[in-house]
Design a protein around this motif. Structure first.
Motif, PDB file in Angstrom:
ATOM      1  N   LYS A  24       0.846  -1.181   0.000  1.00 42.34           N
ATOM      2  CA  LYS A  24       0.000   0.000   0.000  1.00 42.34           C
ATOM      3  C   LYS A  24       0.889   1.241   0.000  1.00 42.34           C
ATOM      4  O   LYS A  24       1.865   1.310   0.747  1.00 42.34           O
ATOM      5  CB  LYS A  24      -0.925   0.003   1.220  1.00 42.34           C
ATOM      6  CG  LYS A  24      -2.020  -1.054   1.146  1.00 42.34           C
ATOM      7  CD  LYS A  24      -2.991  -0.928   2.305  1.00 42.34           C
ATOM      8  CE  LYS A  24      -4.127  -1.932   2.168  1.00 42.34           C
ATOM      9  NZ  LYS A  24      -5.102  -1.826   3.290  1.00 42.34           N
ATOM     10  N   GLU A  44       1.377   5.252   0.499  1.00 39.38           N
ATOM     11  CA  GLU A  44       0.827   6.422   1.190  1.00 39.38           C
ATOM     12  C   GLU A  44       0.770   7.608   0.229  1.00 39.38           C
ATOM     13  O   GLU A  44       1.772   7.963  -0.404  1.00 39.38           O
ATOM     14  CB  GLU A  44       1.701   6.767   2.395  1.00 39.38           C
ATOM     15  CG  GLU A  44       1.166   7.936   3.199  1.00 39.38           C
ATOM     16  CD  GLU A  44       2.091   8.332   4.351  1.00 39.38           C
ATOM     17  OE1 GLU A  44       1.802   9.337   5.013  1.00 39.38           O
ATOM     18  OE2 GLU A  44       3.114   7.628   4.553  1.00 39.38           O
ATOM     19  N   THR A  81      -4.720   5.528   1.184  1.00 44.60           N
ATOM     20  CA  THR A  81      -3.571   4.831   0.601  1.00 44.60           C
ATOM     21  C   THR A  81      -4.000   4.131  -0.689  1.00 44.60           C
ATOM     22  O   THR A  81      -5.170   3.833  -0.893  1.00 44.60           O
ATOM     23  CB  THR A  81      -3.011   3.784   1.584  1.00 44.60           C
ATOM     24  OG1 THR A  81      -4.059   2.869   1.915  1.00 44.60           O
ATOM     25  CG2 THR A  81      -2.477   4.443   2.839  1.00 44.60           C
TER      26      THR A  81
END
Length: 306
Positions: free
Chosen positions: A170, A172, A271
């Protein structure tokens, strides 16, 4: 009685050697076996098939009519068995070609290191790499032009049968702008960004489409400037041309001397999940293995050139 003995390849190979060499004795020498072993295999073959193969009233091993018919089939079976053995030998040195697509963010971060290491780990696999926008890659994946793609997950995947997916990492996300461009107390409500030009990648970017969909839900206007190239987009932001939602850590690292600022906005963008997508089927185990190796390598925070 048919079926008392199992029909085996060794019996058929012994049978062919007896026929070609003319006697049990010569066949035993060729096969490096005793004459009694050869006789035993022929006897088992006759019992397994229920056929009388040799005319034993003669001195030499002469075939009966049934034996002639069996000989033709024996050659075919032995030939097929040899092809299977050859296939096994070829599989040890066969070069597996996998067509794989990546987006620009992957190419700017962990892809070079992955390719360098994986080529050494698996010289038997050739990765044909395509770098493009995620929507284009996904279309090529649907058209079977790519075997595996690494892209932000698009909604269509959930409705696509036979598609396997693995979350790699994931990423940010954050609003970013040239330092000093955006004024006001922090954290700043997202509504305060209305007066700033929003810069984004175009419709071929699944990453941009997800971000823009989220921005629309927050009541902001659609992006006013488009730059499909991520580096060009960052260049526009550092030049003070507007604000953008960007992969925070990656952009901060390669543009750290350009005076970029991460904006403390409420709410912050969600995210972005990057997935390996591949089709199930005969090569699913290979593609799954590659996907797991991609997951191990995935690090979207570190540009490869820094």
């Amino acid at each position: 009685m048919i079926g008392v003995f199992m029909l085996t390849l060794k019996q058929l190979e012994t049978f062919v050697q007896v026929v070609e060499l003319g006697t049990f004795e010569k066949a035993s020498q060729r096969l490096n076996a005793t004459q009694s072993t050869v006789s035993k295999r022929i006897g088992e073959l006759e019992q397994a098939t229920g056929l009388r193969i040799f005319d034993r009233s003669l001195r030499n091993a002469r075939l009966t009519e049934e034996g002639e018919q069996l000989l033709e089939l024996a050659y075919l079976m032995i030939e097929s068995a040899n092809k299977i053995r050859e296939l096994n030998r070829q599989s040890d040195c066969k070069l597996h070609r996998v067509r794989i697509g990546f987006t620009e963010l992957t190419a700017l971060t962990w892809l070079p290191g992955f390719l360098r290491e994986y080529t050494l780990e698996r010289p038997d696999i050739r990765l044909d790499v395509t770098i493009d926008m995620s929507r284009t890659l996904y279309q090529q994946f649907q058209d079977s032009e790519l075997d595996l793609v690494v892209i932000p997950l698009v909604p269509e995947v959930f409705a696509q049968p036979g598609v396997e997916k693995l979350l790699l990492e994931k990423v940010e996300m954050a609003f970013m702008a040239r330092a000093g461009l955006v004024s006001g107390p922090r954290p700043l409500p997202i509504s305060e960004l209305q007066s700033y030009t929003l810069i984004s990648q175009g419709k071929r970017s699944g990453f941009a489409q997800d971000v823009n969909r989220w921005i629309s839900h927050q009541g902001l206007a659609a992006p006013a400037q488009i730059a499909d190239n991520l580096l060009a987009l960052v260049g526009l932001v550092t030049a003070g041309r507007g604000i953008s939602v960007l992969p925070r850590l990656c952009v901060q690292r390669f543009a750290q001397a350009q005076g970029l600022e991460v904006l403390d906005i409420v709410p912050q963008p969600p995210t972005m999940g990057y997935y390996a997508l591949y089709h199930g089927g005969v090569r699913v185990s290979l593609l799954e293995e590659i996907s797991l190796r991609l997951k191990k390598a995935a690090d979207f925070t570190r540009p490869f050139f820094i």
